[in-house]
Design an enzyme around this catalytic site. Structure first.
Site, PDB file in Angstrom:
ATOM      1  N   HIS A   5     -31.342  39.717  39.378  1.00 41.59           N
ATOM      2  CA  HIS A   5     -31.090  40.266  38.160  1.00 41.59           C
ATOM      3  C   HIS A   5     -31.850  39.969  36.937  1.00 41.59           C
ATOM      4  CE1 HIS A   5     -26.864  41.908  38.994  1.00 41.59           C
ATOM      5  NE2 HIS A   5     -26.981  41.380  40.222  1.00 41.59           N
ATOM      6  N   GLU A  62     -21.850  34.994  39.627  1.00 43.55           N
ATOM      7  CA  GLU A  62     -22.038  34.664  40.928  1.00 43.55           C
ATOM      8  C   GLU A  62     -22.421  33.405  41.001  1.00 43.55           C
ATOM      9  OE1 GLU A  62     -24.403  37.342  43.448  1.00 43.55           O
ATOM     10  OE2 GLU A  62     -23.210  39.040  42.643  1.00 43.55           O
TER      11      GLU A  62
END
Length: 581
Positions: A558, A284
Site C-alpha cells: 500500500h 494489518e
C-alpha cells in the site's frame, strides 16, 4: 483521566495470560515456519535464479519435515496453553496502551496570537501478518519489516517542519516552502536493489497554475545513506553521505498536471513521512511481535500508543459468535494523551475475513487548553473494512455500524468544558472511488457526513488523485523498489498503469477506464476523512496538504497517505472568543 497501560485490571490475570501465550507460541511459530518455508516471494525466486542456486527444493523438503515434527511435538503443550489463554480473553480489554514520557513541542504556542493550529495525520496498511501469510501477498520477513518500518516512520515524522519561500527560476510563480531542508541520517530501508542514495533536500514546488490546478510538492532524494540489500539477513551496507540538492522540476512531468482549486492544498509525493505528524494509524498489524516492535520504535517519538487492538478466541458480536485467530490489526500512535478509547468488532465478516477481529477503534485525545480554560480535544477513528471483492453489501453494513458507533462514542464522551478541534476518520476501506464493482459503497451516506479531500463525487476522483494499492507481483521491480523510484512512478501516469492496481469491473462487464479526458488514477482504498459540523462553534477546517508517502517501498503493498488540517477560530463570528484569546 488517562488509560491504564495493562489490558487486564488484575496483574494476576495478566500474568496467566502471558503464561498461556508462552505455552502457545512455539507451536504457532513452528506452524508459521512450516508454511513459510514452502512459499517464496518473487524477490527470493529472482535471487535464486541470479545466483543459480538449486538447493531450494532440498531446503523445502527437509525444512518441512523438521517444522512438522516440531509442530507435532509442541502441540500438547500448546493445547494446555490454549486452555489457559482462551478463557482470559473475556476479561481482556481489547487493546494495550503504552505511555512514554516525551517532551513535545506545544501545539498551543501560536494559537493565542494567530487563532490557528494545524494537525497532521497518517494512515498506512503494513501487511504485518505472520510471515507465512504475508508471503501470499508477496511480502516476507514480517519481523524485520516491522523493525525497519518503525524506524522509517520515526525518522520521517521527527524531522522539523520548516517552511520557506524561494523564487523559482523556471516559472514566474513562487516555490512554496519546503518541508525540511535539513539532511537527516536515518536507518536503512528494507529495499530491493543495490543502489546508493543521497540525503534529501525537500522542495515544495508550487508554480503558478491555472484555476483548478493543485499545487505540486515533490520530496526528492532519500535521506538514508544506505545501499539496499534484500538478502535473507537484511544487513544493509552504509555508504558515504553526500549532501545534495535536487529540484522537483528535474523529475518527470507525470505529476505536474494534477488539479484542484486555485489556492487549494498542496499535493506532496514524498520519499519521507510528513514532519510533525500528530497521529499515525496503521492497519494489518496482525502479528503480536511486530506490533510490539512498532510500539517500541514509535513510543519514544509519539508518547502514546494503542496496539494489539481487537479480540481473540470465541467472542460474541451481537447475534454472531465466531472464533477470532487474529486481532483487528489496528495500531495507533499519538503525540497527545489518550483520554478515552473504544473498540467495536464487526459482526458480519465472511470467509477468511471472519478469522480476524476487524472493526473500529475510536479515541479521544487531549490537545491542550485555551485561555478560557476550555480543554481542547480531538476525536480520531480508524477502521479496516471487509476485504473480498464483490461483498459491497457487507462493507455498507459495516459503514452503517461505523457511523452509529462513532456517534455513540462522541455523545457519551463529550464534555461541556471541552473544545473539539478535529474529528477524523481513516483506514483501509477496501473499496475505491473508481471501480464499477464498488458503486454501492461509493454512494454511502458516510461521505455526506465526512469530507474526502480526494473525492469529486460518487465514482469520480479529483484529477490529482493517485491510487494507493500496488500490484503485488511487481513489488520488487526496479521502478517501485526504492522510495525515489516509486516516487517517480507515482508521478508518471503511464508507469502508474503498470504498477498500481486497476479498477474492478462489475459482473465481468467490459471496463472502460478512464473516461475520455480523465487521468488514470488506480484503486485508492486508503482514506483520510474529516468533518466540521461536530467541532466546537466558530471553528473552521481547511486542508493544508495531502501527501503520498513512498518511504516504505518494498515493505508493503500500500501507499501510505498523510493529511494536514488547519483549524482556525472564526473570531469575527464569535465576539466572546476575542475577549478570551
Amino acid at each position: 483521566m488517562s488509560l491504564r497501560e495493562s489490558s487486564f485490571s488484575s496483574g494476576f490475570a495478566g500474568a496467566l495470560h502471558t503464561l498461556g501465550w508462552v505455552l502457545l507460541f512455539p507451536c504457532f511459530w513452528f506452524l508459521d515456519r512450516l508454511i513459510a518455508v514452502c512459499i517464496s516471494t518473487s524477490l527470493e525466486r529472482r535471487q535464486r535464479r541470479e545466483e543459480e542456486c538449486y538447493l531450494h527444493p532440498l531446503k523445502v523438503f527437509f525444512g518441512s519435515i523438521l517444522f512438522l515434527v516440531l509442530f507435532l511435538v509442541s502441540a500438547p503443550i500448546a493445547l494446555l496453553g490454549f486452555l489457559l489463554w482462551a478463557p482470559l480473553q473475556f476479561a481482556r480489554r481489547p487493546f494495550s496502551y503504552l505511555r512514554v514520557s516525551v517532551q513535545t513541542e506545544s501545539r498551543n504556542a501560536g494559537w493565542d496570537a494567530a487563532g490557528k493550529i494545524s494537525f497532521g495525520f497518517v494512515s498506512a496498511n503494513l501487511c504485518l501478518l505472520p510471515d507465512s501469510l504475508a508471503r501470499f501477498n508477496n511480502l516476507g520477513h514480517s519481523q524485520r519489516r516491522a523493525e525497519v518500518i518503525g524506524r522509517s516512520i520515526a525518522q520521517g515524522v521527527s524531522r522539523p517542519h520548516i517552511r520557506i519561500l524561494v523564487d523559482s527560476p523556471s516559472s514566474c510563480g513562487t516555490l512554496s516552502a519546503s518541508s525540511s531542508l535539513i539532511p537527516h541520517t536515518g536507518p536503512a530501508l528494507y529495499g530491493a536493489t543495490n543502489t546508493e542514495t543521497q540525503p534529501a533536500v525537500v522542495v515544495q514546488a508550487a508554480d503558478t497554475t491555472p484555476d483548478g490546478e493543485m499545487h505540486k510538492t515533490s520530496v526528492v532524494g532519500a535521506s538514508m545513506p544506505t545501499s539496499y540489500d534484500h538478502t535473507d539477513n537484511l544487513h544493509p551496507s552504509t555508504s558515504q553521505q553526500q549532501p545534495g540538492f535536487t529540484n522537483s522540476t528535474q523529475q518527470k512531468d507525470g505529476g505536474q498536471r494534477r488539479p484542484c482549486t486555485s489556492g487549494g492544498p498542496a499535493l506532496d509525493v514524498s520519499t519521507l513521512f510528513p514532519a510533525n505528524v500528530d497521529i499515525v494509524c496503521l492497519q494489518e498489524v496482525f502479528d503480536k511481535r511486530a506490533a510490539a516492535k512498532l510500539a517500541s520504535a514509535l513510543g519514544p517519538v509519539f508518547g502514546h500508543v494503542l496496539y494489539d487492538v481487537g479480540v481473540y478466541a470465541c467472542q460474541p458480536c451481537h447475534v454472531y459468535c465466531s472464533f477470532k485467530f487474529f486481532n483487528s490489526g489496528l495500531f495507533l500512535a499519538s503525540r497527545h494523551p489518550v483520554l478515552e478509547a473504544q473498540y467495536h468488532c464487526f459482526p458480519n465478516g465472511r470467509g477468511e475475513d471472519a478469522l480476524a477481529a476487524k472493526g473500529l477503534l475510536s479515541v479521544k485525545v487531549q490537545i491542550g487548553h485555551q485561555k478560557a480554560k476550555k480543554k481542547m480535544v480531538g476525536y480520531f477513528n480508524c477502521i479496516h473494512l471487509h476485504a473480498p471483492e464483490g461483498d459491497g453489501a457487507i462493507r455498507c453494513d459495516q459503514l452503517d455500524m461505523v457511523t452509529e458507533w462513532i456517534e455513540e462514542f462522541q455523545t457519551v464522551n463529550r464534555q461541556e468544558d471541552e473544545m473539539v478541534v478535529f474529528d477524523v476518520l481513516c483506514g483501509d476501506f477496501n473499496f475505491d472511488n473508481c471501480s464499477p464493482d464498488d458503486c454501492l459503497e461509493q454512494n454511502h451516506s458516510l461521505f455526506n457526513d465526512y469530507t474526502d479531500p480526494c473525492r469529486a463525487g460518487p465514482g469520480k476522483e479529483k484529477p490529482w488523485v493517485i491510487g494507493t494499492l500496488l500490484q503485488q507481483p511487481t513489488l520488487y521491480e526496479e521502478n517501485v523498489n526504492t522510495p525515489e523510484n516509486l516516487q517517480m512512478t507515482l508521478e508518471d501516469e503511464e508507469l502508474r498503469k503498470v504498477y498500481l492496481a486497476p479498477p474492478v469491473p462489475r459482473d465481468a462487464a467490459p471496463l472502460v477506464y478512464p473516461e475520455p479526458g480523465e487521468p488514470w488514477v488506480g484503486r485508492r482504498i486508503d482514506y483520510l476523512l474529516y468533518r466540521e459540523h461536530t467541532l466546537s462553534n466558530h471553528l473552521q477546517t481547511d486542508v493544508e496538504e495531502f501527501t503520498y508517502v513512498t518511504q516504505l517501498a518494498g515493505l508493503t503493498d500500500h501507499i501510505p497517505v498523510g493529511l494536514r488540517l488547519n483549524v482556525t477560530l472564526d473570531l469575527a463570528g464569535d465576539p466572546a472568543a476575542v475577549q478570551t484569546l
